[in-house]
Design a protein around this motif. Structure first.
Motif, short mmCIF file in Angstrom:
data_model
loop_
_atom_site.label_atom_id
_atom_site.label_comp_id
_atom_site.label_asym_id
_atom_site.label_seq_id
_atom_site.Cartn_x
_atom_site.Cartn_y
_atom_site.Cartn_z
N ASP A 3 0.84 -1.04 0.05
CA ASP A 3 0.14 0.01 0.07
C ASP A 3 0.87 1.37 0.04
O ASP A 3 1.89 1.43 0.75
N LEU A 4 0.59 2.15 -0.99
CA LEU A 4 1.43 3.47 -1.05
C LEU A 4 0.45 4.79 -0.80
O LEU A 4 -0.92 4.83 -1.53
N ASP A 5 0.44 5.39 0.24
CA ASP A 5 -0.35 6.44 0.64
C ASP A 5 0.38 7.72 0.74
O ASP A 5 1.38 7.94 1.51
N TYR A 6 0.19 8.72 -0.16
CA TYR A 6 1.08 9.83 -0.19
C TYR A 6 -0.06 11.02 0.12
O TYR A 6 -1.22 11.24 -0.20
N ALA A 7 0.50 11.77 1.14
CA ALA A 7 -0.46 12.76 1.66
C ALA A 7 0.63 13.97 2.57
O ALA A 7 1.62 13.44 3.23
N ASP A 8 0.38 15.11 2.40
CA ASP A 8 1.00 16.10 3.25
C ASP A 8 2.72 15.98 2.98
O ASP A 8 3.55 15.96 4.03
N SER A 9 2.98 15.59 1.70
CA SER A 9 4.53 15.61 1.35
C SER A 9 5.23 14.42 1.92
O SER A 9 6.33 14.49 2.24
N LYS A 10 4.32 13.31 2.55
CA LYS A 10 4.90 12.20 3.04
C LYS A 10 4.25 10.83 2.38
O LYS A 10 2.99 10.83 2.00
N LEU A 11 5.23 9.93 2.12
CA LEU A 11 4.82 8.83 1.33
C LEU A 11 4.91 7.68 2.14
O LEU A 11 6.15 7.25 2.69
N THR A 12 3.96 7.07 2.65
CA THR A 12 3.66 5.75 3.52
C THR A 12 3.71 4.80 2.95
O THR A 12 2.80 4.43 2.08
N PHE A 13 4.61 3.62 2.85
CA PHE A 13 4.66 2.47 2.31
C PHE A 13 4.36 1.36 3.21
O PHE A 13 5.16 1.28 4.36
N THR A 14 3.38 0.67 3.14
CA THR A 14 2.97 -0.67 4.15
C THR A 14 2.96 -1.82 3.31
O THR A 14 2.24 -1.81 2.35
N MET A 15 3.50 -2.83 3.82
CA MET A 15 3.76 -4.15 3.11
C MET A 15 3.02 -5.04 3.97
O MET A 15 3.61 -5.25 5.50
N ASP A 16 2.10 -5.86 3.66
CA ASP A 16 1.42 -6.74 4.38
C ASP A 16 1.62 -8.11 3.85
O ASP A 16 0.82 -8.42 2.83
N THR A 17 2.19 -9.09 4.60
CA THR A 17 2.32 -10.54 4.38
C THR A 17 1.87 -11.48 4.93
O THR A 17 2.00 -12.50 5.02
N ARG A 18 0.67 -10.93 5.82
CA ARG A 18 0.07 -11.95 6.72
C ARG A 18 -0.79 -13.11 5.73
O ARG A 18 -1.31 -13.97 6.37
N GLU A 19 -1.13 -13.00 4.59
CA GLU A 19 -1.80 -13.82 3.90
C GLU A 19 -0.81 -14.91 2.94
O GLU A 19 -1.29 -15.61 2.37
N ASP A 20 0.57 -14.46 3.08
CA ASP A 20 1.39 -15.38 2.33
C ASP A 20 1.73 -16.33 3.29
O ASP A 20 2.59 -16.20 4.41
N GLU A 21 1.36 -17.58 3.00
CA GLU A 21 1.87 -18.95 3.95
C GLU A 21 3.40 -18.96 4.48
O GLU A 21 3.49 -19.61 5.36
N PHE A 22 4.14 -18.57 3.41
CA PHE A 22 5.51 -18.85 3.66
C PHE A 22 6.28 -17.59 3.92
O PHE A 22 7.54 -17.38 3.83
N GLY A 23 5.69 -16.75 4.07
CA GLY A 23 6.04 -15.18 4.33
C GLY A 23 6.32 -14.87 5.74
O GLY A 23 6.19 -15.98 6.75
N GLN A 24 6.73 -13.90 6.32
CA GLN A 24 6.93 -13.19 7.79
C GLN A 24 5.51 -13.32 8.41
O GLN A 24 5.62 -13.12 9.66
N GLY A 25 4.59 -13.07 7.62
CA GLY A 25 3.12 -12.86 8.33
C GLY A 25 3.00 -11.66 9.14
O GLY A 25 2.71 -11.75 10.51
N ALA A 26 3.62 -10.74 8.48
CA ALA A 26 3.62 -9.41 9.36
C ALA A 26 3.33 -8.07 8.64
O ALA A 26 3.05 -8.28 7.35
N VAL A 27 2.94 -7.05 9.10
CA VAL A 27 2.68 -5.61 8.55
C VAL A 27 3.94 -4.72 8.66
O VAL A 27 4.05 -4.55 10.02
N THR A 28 4.50 -4.30 7.82
CA THR A 28 5.66 -3.71 7.88
C THR A 28 5.24 -2.24 7.19
O THR A 28 4.97 -2.20 6.01
N LYS A 29 5.76 -1.01 8.04
CA LYS A 29 5.78 0.27 7.35
C LYS A 29 6.94 0.88 7.29
O LYS A 29 8.00 0.60 8.12
N SER A 30 7.12 1.96 6.36
CA SER A 30 8.20 2.94 6.28
C SER A 30 7.89 3.78 5.47
O SER A 30 6.89 4.05 4.58
N ILE A 31 8.50 5.19 6.07
CA ILE A 31 8.39 6.55 5.57
C ILE A 31 9.20 6.80 4.32
O ILE A 31 10.63 6.74 4.76
#
Length: 279
Positions: A82-110
């Protein structure tokens, strides 16, 4: 039914719906993302990639925007970006909770921004200035024909489909629109041109199902036929200029972009001019 009882039942139904959305692992507001705001990548197949390009342009112009890139693993599990741009800030959220072999987590970065890097054999979408540098690589699209066992295409186009490009048989036919045609029997695109065309095909999701029509009340009309051979597979498409559906417009644009490459080809430039529009 008593009015209070009715309201109570209605509230219970709403709570049940909200709860089911939460237990699915995706927030309710994200479930409501429309198809126009979602880009999908499935094992190299792309849908709605132009929306990601539009998002990049909006970020460049400091316009608020939000999109989702859904990428499917080999096993068919979705990973949400998910990419969300607002107020000159880009928030990137990666959700691997439905990936059976993934980390199963939600990770964010500005991040500070997003860029598209066009190279001859690949196109990269990169996040810049991220707090978490490991999350900067968003998407890479490979379009190197040398990496494929076989790649060729045949395109017939124009009124009566008298024009033809056939890389499989190295044939080029141009309709001069005066009752004559001119043919080249040993026509070839350069490797760079073939990579460009392969890129156009991938961006138009040529491997996906297309709902196209050959019906047209306009006479005469421009019609199109495209055959693509990739490794051991083959794809076939037919449509006319009257197909104004999103897929019809996308395929017609694909033809125009291929012809733009063709018209810069040295062999094509030596051919006689036509009286009218050769597309």
């Amino acid at each position: 039914m008593d009015r209070k009882v009715f309201i109570f039942i209605f509230i219970l139904i709403l709570c049940a719906i909200f709860s089911s959305c939460q237990t699915a692992g995706i927030p309710l507001k994200d479930k409501r993302l429309t198809a126009n705001n979602e880009i999908v990548e499935t094992h190299g197949q792309l849908q709605n990639i132009v929306r990601l390009d539009a998002f990049i342009n909006n970020v460049k112009n400091e316009m608020k925007d939000k999109v989702r890139l859904t990428r499917y693993t080999t096993e068919g599990d979705p990973i949400y970006h998910d990419l969300d741009y607002a107020d000159s800030k880009l928030t990137f959220t990666m959700d691997t909770r439905e990936d059976e072999f993934g980390q199963g987590a939600v990770t964010k970065s500005i991040c500070k921004g997003i860029q598209k890097q066009d190279l001859e054999t690949e196109t990269n979408y990169i996040l810049t200035g991220c707090e978490n540098e490991s999350m900067k690589g968003l998407l890479t699209i490979f379009h190197d024909v040398d990496k494929e066992d076989n790649f060729a295409f045949e395109l017939k186009y124009g009124v009566g489909k008298k024009n033809e490009i056939n890389t499989k048989e190295e044939r080029l036919i141009k309709d001069l629109q005066n009752g004559e045609t001119v043919a080249v029997s040993d026509f070839q695109f350069s490797k760079k041109e073939m990579n460009q065309i392969y890129k156009l095909l991938k961006l138009s999701n040529y491997l996906g199902d297309k709902n196209l029509t050959t019906k047209c009340n306009k006479k005469p009309n421009k019609s199109y036929e495209l055959n693509v051979w990739i490794n051991s597979g083959e794809r076939h498409f037919e449509w006319t200029e009257c197909d104004h559906s999103p897929e019809g417009k996308e395929m017609t644009k694909l033809v125009h972009d291929i012809l733009t490459i063709l018209k810069k080809n040295p062999t094509y430039e030596t051919l006689p001019k036509v009286k009218g529009n050769d597309e």
